[in-house]
Design an enzyme around this catalytic site. Structure first.
Site, PDB file in Angstrom:
ATOM      1  N   PHE A  73      50.350  38.828  14.642  1.00 16.14           N
ATOM      2  CA  PHE A  73      50.602  40.088  13.926  1.00 16.14           C
ATOM      3  C   PHE A  73      51.520  41.022  14.702  1.00 16.14           C
ATOM      4  O   PHE A  73      52.157  41.895  14.124  1.00 16.14           O
ATOM      5  CB  PHE A  73      49.268  40.839  13.702  1.00 16.14           C
ATOM      6  CG  PHE A  73      48.321  40.188  12.752  1.00 16.14           C
ATOM      7  CD1 PHE A  73      47.164  39.571  13.201  1.00 16.14           C
ATOM      8  CD2 PHE A  73      48.581  40.180  11.392  1.00 16.14           C
ATOM      9  CE1 PHE A  73      46.274  38.973  12.318  1.00 16.14           C
ATOM     10  CE2 PHE A  73      47.691  39.586  10.498  1.00 16.14           C
ATOM     11  CZ  PHE A  73      46.541  38.982  10.974  1.00 16.14           C
ATOM     12  N   ASP A 102      64.672  51.135   0.599  1.00 23.48           N
ATOM     13  CA  ASP A 102      63.670  50.832  -0.434  1.00 23.48           C
ATOM     14  C   ASP A 102      64.265  50.013  -1.579  1.00 23.48           C
ATOM     15  O   ASP A 102      65.459  50.079  -1.837  1.00 23.48           O
ATOM     16  CB  ASP A 102      63.118  52.138  -1.021  1.00 23.48           C
ATOM     17  CG  ASP A 102      61.906  52.628  -0.239  1.00 23.48           C
ATOM     18  OD1 ASP A 102      61.507  51.941   0.690  1.00 23.48           O
ATOM     19  OD2 ASP A 102      61.384  53.695  -0.567  1.00 23.48           O
ATOM     20  N   SER A 111      56.696  38.996   5.561  1.00 20.11           N
ATOM     21  CA  SER A 111      56.718  40.151   4.665  1.00 20.11           C
ATOM     22  C   SER A 111      57.539  39.860   3.420  1.00 20.11           C
ATOM     23  O   SER A 111      58.514  39.115   3.453  1.00 20.11           O
ATOM     24  CB  SER A 111      57.335  41.358   5.387  1.00 20.11           C
ATOM     25  OG  SER A 111      57.618  42.387   4.481  1.00 20.11           O
ATOM     26  N   GLY A 171      44.961  46.000  15.241  1.00 15.61           N
ATOM     27  CA  GLY A 171      45.739  46.789  14.282  1.00 15.61           C
ATOM     28  C   GLY A 171      45.073  46.774  12.908  1.00 15.61           C
ATOM     29  O   GLY A 171      43.989  46.213  12.725  1.00 15.61           O
ATOM     30  N   LYS A 229      61.979  39.767  10.053  1.00 19.63           N
ATOM     31  CA  LYS A 229      60.982  38.854   9.484  1.00 19.63           C
ATOM     32  C   LYS A 229      61.656  37.580   8.974  1.00 19.63           C
ATOM     33  O   LYS A 229      61.179  36.468   9.177  1.00 19.63           O
ATOM     34  CB  LYS A 229      60.205  39.551   8.360  1.00 19.63           C
ATOM     35  CG  LYS A 229      59.257  40.645   8.846  1.00 19.63           C
ATOM     36  CD  LYS A 229      58.193  40.079   9.792  1.00 19.63           C
ATOM     37  CE  LYS A 229      57.210  41.126  10.257  1.00 19.63           C
ATOM     38  NZ  LYS A 229      56.184  40.578  11.181  1.00 19.63           N
ATOM     39  N   ASN A 287      48.325  45.455  22.842  1.00 22.68           N
ATOM     40  CA  ASN A 287      48.747  46.426  23.885  1.00 22.68           C
ATOM     41  C   ASN A 287      48.375  47.857  23.494  1.00 22.68           C
ATOM     42  O   ASN A 287      48.756  48.812  24.148  1.00 22.68           O
ATOM     43  CB  ASN A 287      50.250  46.308  24.143  1.00 22.68           C
ATOM     44  CG  ASN A 287      51.088  46.729  22.930  1.00 22.68           C
ATOM     45  OD1 ASN A 287      50.532  47.105  21.886  1.00 22.68           O
ATOM     46  ND2 ASN A 287      52.401  46.666  23.055  1.00 22.68           N
ATOM     47  N   LEU A 288      47.666  47.994  22.389  1.00 26.10           N
ATOM     48  CA  LEU A 288      47.169  49.300  21.916  1.00 26.10           C
ATOM     49  C   LEU A 288      48.302  50.291  21.649  1.00 26.10           C
ATOM     50  O   LEU A 288      48.086  51.517  21.680  1.00 26.10           O
ATOM     51  CB  LEU A 288      46.159  49.891  22.918  1.00 26.10           C
ATOM     52  CG  LEU A 288      44.934  49.027  23.227  1.00 26.10           C
ATOM     53  CD1 LEU A 288      43.967  49.791  24.127  1.00 26.10           C
ATOM     54  CD2 LEU A 288      44.206  48.592  21.952  1.00 26.10           C
ATOM     55  N   TYR A 293      64.098  45.722   9.761  1.00 24.57           N
ATOM     56  CA  TYR A 293      62.712  45.197   9.817  1.00 24.57           C
ATOM     57  C   TYR A 293      62.618  43.916   8.981  1.00 24.57           C
ATOM     58  O   TYR A 293      62.149  42.884   9.459  1.00 24.57           O
ATOM     59  CB  TYR A 293      61.726  46.238   9.292  1.00 24.57           C
ATOM     60  CG  TYR A 293      60.398  45.623   8.897  1.00 24.57           C
ATOM     61  CD1 TYR A 293      60.121  45.328   7.559  1.00 24.57           C
ATOM     62  CD2 TYR A 293      59.455  45.280   9.859  1.00 24.57           C
ATOM     63  CE1 TYR A 293      58.924  44.722   7.196  1.00 24.57           C
ATOM     64  CE2 TYR A 293      58.256  44.671   9.497  1.00 24.57           C
ATOM     65  CZ  TYR A 293      58.007  44.392   8.156  1.00 24.57           C
ATOM     66  OH  TYR A 293      56.821  43.787   7.802  1.00 24.57           O
ATOM     67  N   PHE A 330      52.623  41.481   0.685  1.00 31.47           N
ATOM     68  CA  PHE A 330      53.212  42.497  -0.172  1.00 31.47           C
ATOM     69  C   PHE A 330      52.752  43.841   0.384  1.00 31.47           C
ATOM     70  O   PHE A 330      53.101  44.133   1.547  1.00 31.47           O
ATOM     71  CB  PHE A 330      52.895  42.155  -1.641  1.00 31.47           C
ATOM     72  CG  PHE A 330      53.881  41.085  -2.088  1.00 31.47           C
ATOM     73  CD1 PHE A 330      53.786  39.788  -1.598  1.00 31.47           C
ATOM     74  CD2 PHE A 330      54.945  41.399  -2.913  1.00 31.47           C
ATOM     75  CE1 PHE A 330      54.735  38.815  -1.936  1.00 31.47           C
ATOM     76  CE2 PHE A 330      55.883  40.428  -3.271  1.00 31.47           C
ATOM     77  CZ  PHE A 330      55.778  39.146  -2.764  1.00 31.47           C
ATOM     78  N   ASN A 331      51.956  44.598  -0.317  1.00 32.05           N
ATOM     79  CA  ASN A 331      51.622  45.908   0.284  1.00 32.05           C
ATOM     80  C   ASN A 331      50.136  46.020   0.590  1.00 32.05           C
ATOM     81  O   ASN A 331      49.352  46.335  -0.305  1.00 32.05           O
ATOM     82  CB  ASN A 331      52.095  47.024  -0.650  1.00 32.05           C
ATOM     83  CG  ASN A 331      53.605  47.135  -0.639  1.00 32.05           C
ATOM     84  OD1 ASN A 331      54.311  46.255  -1.125  1.00 32.05           O
ATOM     85  ND2 ASN A 331      54.105  48.209  -0.045  1.00 32.05           N
ATOM     86  N   THR A 340      59.541  41.724   2.281  1.00 30.13           N
ATOM     87  CA  THR A 340      60.883  42.286   2.442  1.00 30.13           C
ATOM     88  C   THR A 340      61.927  41.205   2.664  1.00 30.13           C
ATOM     89  O   THR A 340      63.124  41.455   2.546  1.00 30.13           O
ATOM     90  CB  THR A 340      60.935  43.249   3.653  1.00 30.13           C
ATOM     91  OG1 THR A 340      60.275  42.633   4.754  1.00 30.13           O
ATOM     92  CG2 THR A 340      60.288  44.574   3.344  1.00 30.13           C
TER      93      THR A 340
HETATM   94  C1  WQD Z   1      55.711  51.805  -0.920  1.00 32.28           C
HETATM   95  C2  WQD Z   1      56.362  52.697  -1.948  1.00 32.28           C
HETATM   96  C3  WQD Z   1      58.062  54.105  -1.045  1.00 32.28           C
HETATM   97  C4  WQD Z   1      55.656  56.675   1.429  1.00 32.28           C
HETATM   98  C5  WQD Z   1      56.535  48.368   3.683  1.00 32.28           C
HETATM   99  C6  WQD Z   1      57.294  47.546   4.675  1.00 32.28           C
HETATM  100  C7  WQD Z   1      56.355  46.785   5.500  1.00 32.28           C
HETATM  101  C8  WQD Z   1      55.426  45.983   4.668  1.00 32.28           C
HETATM  102  C9  WQD Z   1      54.875  46.737   3.467  1.00 32.28           C
HETATM  103  C10 WQD Z   1      54.211  44.340   5.862  1.00 32.28           C
HETATM  104  C11 WQD Z   1      57.878  52.787  -1.738  1.00 32.28           C
HETATM  105  C12 WQD Z   1      56.902  54.920  -1.602  1.00 32.28           C
HETATM  106  C13 WQD Z   1      56.039  55.671   0.558  1.00 32.28           C
HETATM  107  C14 WQD Z   1      55.764  58.026   1.030  1.00 32.28           C
HETATM  108  C15 WQD Z   1      56.599  57.295  -1.087  1.00 32.28           C
HETATM  109  N1  WQD Z   1      54.326  45.638   5.490  1.00 32.28           N
HETATM  110  N2  WQD Z   1      56.497  55.985  -0.673  1.00 32.28           N
HETATM  111  N3  WQD Z   1      56.236  58.282  -0.220  1.00 32.28           N
HETATM  112  O1  WQD Z   1      58.271  50.120   1.770  1.00 32.28           O
HETATM  113  O2  WQD Z   1      57.062  48.744  -0.021  1.00 32.28           O
HETATM  114  O3  WQD Z   1      56.957  48.078   2.362  1.00 32.28           O
HETATM  115  O4  WQD Z   1      55.161  48.089   3.701  1.00 32.28           O
HETATM  116  O5  WQD Z   1      55.050  43.517   5.761  1.00 32.28           O
HETATM  117  O6  WQD Z   1      55.664  47.717   6.286  1.00 32.28           O
HETATM  118  O7  WQD Z   1      58.124  46.633   4.052  1.00 32.28           O
HETATM  119  O8  WQD Z   1      55.736  50.089   1.596  1.00 32.28           O
HETATM  120  O9  WQD Z   1      54.053  51.861   1.595  1.00 32.28           O
HETATM  121  O10 WQD Z   1      56.243  52.254   2.839  1.00 32.28           O
HETATM  122  O11 WQD Z   1      56.197  52.224   0.355  1.00 32.28           O
HETATM  123  O12 WQD Z   1      57.025  57.578  -2.211  1.00 32.28           O
HETATM  124  O13 WQD Z   1      55.449  59.002   1.780  1.00 32.28           O
HETATM  125  O14 WQD Z   1      55.849  54.002  -1.770  1.00 32.28           O
HETATM  126  O15 WQD Z   1      59.297  54.722  -1.359  1.00 32.28           O
HETATM  127  O16 WQD Z   1      58.513  52.842  -2.993  1.00 32.28           O
HETATM  128  P1  WQD Z   1      57.109  49.289   1.360  1.00 32.28           P
HETATM  129  P2  WQD Z   1      55.523  51.654   1.676  1.00 32.28           P
END
Ligand code: WQD
Length: 432
Positions: free
Chosen positions: A147, A387, A191, A56, A242, A78-79, A238, A267-268, A193
């Site tokens: 993961f 969000d 995460s 991944g 976690k 598992n692809l 989700y 984080f991200n 989250t």
């Molecule tokens: C980031 C910001 C969206 C898409 C997720 C999950 C989880 C975690 C990290 C590992 C937000 C905004 C997004 C779009 C937008 N991964 N956005 N338009 O929600 O912070 O966290 O990713 O644990 O997967 O918790 O990440 O990238 O989805 O969003 O405006 O088309 O970008 O609203 O504010 P997020 P995200």
């Protein structure tokens, strides 16, 4: 190209002759009395790390960094959200690294099955069993990085049971099987989250804000504080999977001191390896910001919807801690070596993996426009369910206890994404 063997027996895709031909498990004897200690002291390059979801986005970058750090890697995937071609790309990059450094390439094997498929998992773990004393199971597998999980916030709201089955029930069965084989060093992909709405409380987002047993700590004002176990305002299934998995693992560690468990709170994650060979290329439609921006850059999507422009932030769009995925992968190597060296403060420990600074959605858009020299059409839209407006790490504990910190920037991530698009021919975009 390895011929990928698909079978329930999960035949390994060999890249070299097996390093050992195991003798059948032998009872202890004077001759073999210290064999397992001797084997355990083999140099790390003879150690194997099992990586679920290793093809991944984050898994592939971590598998690459493990190989660079001389670990043998066994991937289970598992692809369902990855492509088998990634295996060869990882091998190519790792082989080049070792050729350039004059070092030996460790082994890399793929077993294509679901990590929850115990009928495939048990024969695989049996292949790595070591002779042991008094029937205590020992393994050549020195650690597991887990993961494999579903991760789309919005999808988890629509299909919670799918998320609880895969992310939570799967973990319970997986950890049970690992324990049966004496494999008890476990790095868990968690995460940010789990912090829920605490992320927007204005409090520094430290690990102590989400604990699984009563913990004393000193706050930034130098005051003694006591953190109570629990979670606050997790906004989606989700994130709850976690948090529940962390709780389960904390209880497991408390029940058996032989377990060493690290929960890494991402984080991200953004960006990709500078080679351009390991870009984020999910099978399923992306929901995360950067992969969606990429779809706009390549013209697959006509515009980016910015979810929420009325957040209490610098420009009204949400703020996140965007961490380069290579930095994130190296955080796993740091966690694994700290765990294997017995240097963790406790046998269950959580760590934030983030940069410690935030960027808004608009920051990301303008950085990507600058780097690609292409406009990114976008429009303001309603907030997305689940969000939060702000989520940025305090990364002190990782720096102090793992001797790890991020080195790459959001701009680096955008440049590496543009390079990936250029290398894969997805667009004429070449970072300026
Ligand atoms: C980031 C910001 C969206 C898409 C997720 C999950 C989880 C975690 C990290 C590992 C937000 C905004 C997004 C779009 C937008 N991964 N956005 N338009 O929600 O912070 O966290 O990713 O644990 O997967 O918790 O990440 O990238 O989805 O969003 O405006 O088309 O970008 O609203 O504010 P997020 P995200």
């Amino acid at each position: 190209m390895d011929s990928l063997q698909r079978s329930n027996a999960s035949t390994p895709v060999e890249t070299e002759s097996p390093p050992f031909v195991d003798t059948p498990a032998t009872e202890s004897s004077l001759l073999f009395d210290n064999l397992d200690e001797l084997l355990q002291r083999l140099p790390s390059e003879s150690h194997h790390i099992l990586v679920t979801g290793g093809l991944g986005f984050i898994g592939s970058h971590t598998t690459l960094e493990l190989l660079k750090a001389n670990y043998n890697v066994i991937v289970i995937d598992n692809l369902s959200n990855a492509f088998v071609e990634v295996l060869d790309r990882i091998r190519t990059l790792a082989q080049k690294f070792h050729d350039d450094n004059g070092t030996k390439m460790p082994s890399l094997r793929l077993h294509q099955h679901d990590y929850r498929d115990t009928s495939s998992l048990r024969p695989l773990l049996e292949d790595y069993r070591l002779p042991s004393r008094w029937g205590v199971p020992k393994s050549k597998i020195a650690g597991v990085i887990h993961f494999a999980a579903y991760k789309a916030v919005e999808e988890s709201i629509r299909h919670p049971l799918k998320y609880y089955a895969n992310n939570v029930s799967g973990l319970i069965d997986f950890a049970t099987t690992l324990g049966d084989f004496g494999i008890k060093t476990f790095i868990f992909s968690s995460s940010a989250t789990v912090y829920g709405t605490l992320a927007t409380s204005g409090l520094p987002l430290k690990e102590e804000l989400c604990v699984h047993k009563t913990e004393e700590y000193t706050d930034d004002a130098g005051m003694k504080q006591v953190a109570q176990p629990g979670s606050t305002g997790i906004t989606n299934p989700y994130g709850r999977t976690k948090w529940i998995c962390e709780t389960i693992l904390a209880d497991l560690a408390a029940s058996d001191p032989e377990w060493t468990i690290v929960a890494l709170r991402y984080f991200n994650p953004v960006g990709c390896d500078p080679s351009g060979l390991l870009g984020e290329d999910p099978r399923q439609a992306p929901t995360n910001l950067l992969p969606v921006v990429v779809k706009v850059l390549t013209g697959e999507y006509s515009e980016l919807q910015m979810f929420g422009s009325d957040w209490d932030t610098v420009d009204g769009t949400a703020v996140r801690d965007f961490i380069h995925v290579t930095d994130l992968a190296r955080g796993h190597i740091a966690a694994l070596s700290t765990a294997n060296e017995g240097k963790l403060a406790e046998n269950f420990r959580t760590f934030n993996l983030g940069t410690g600074s935030g960027n808004s959605v608009l920051d990301v858009v303008s950085t990507m426009e600058d780097v690609s020299s292409k406009p990114i059409p976008r429009k303001e839209a309603d907030r997305r369910p689940g969000d939060v407006g702000y989520c940025v790490a305090v990364a002190d504990r990782s720096r102090e206890e793992l001797q790890w910190k991020t080195e790459k920037s959001l701009k680096n991530a955008c440049e590496d994404i543009c390079n990936f698009l250029h290398v894969s021919g997805l667009t004429t975009v070449k970072s300026s």
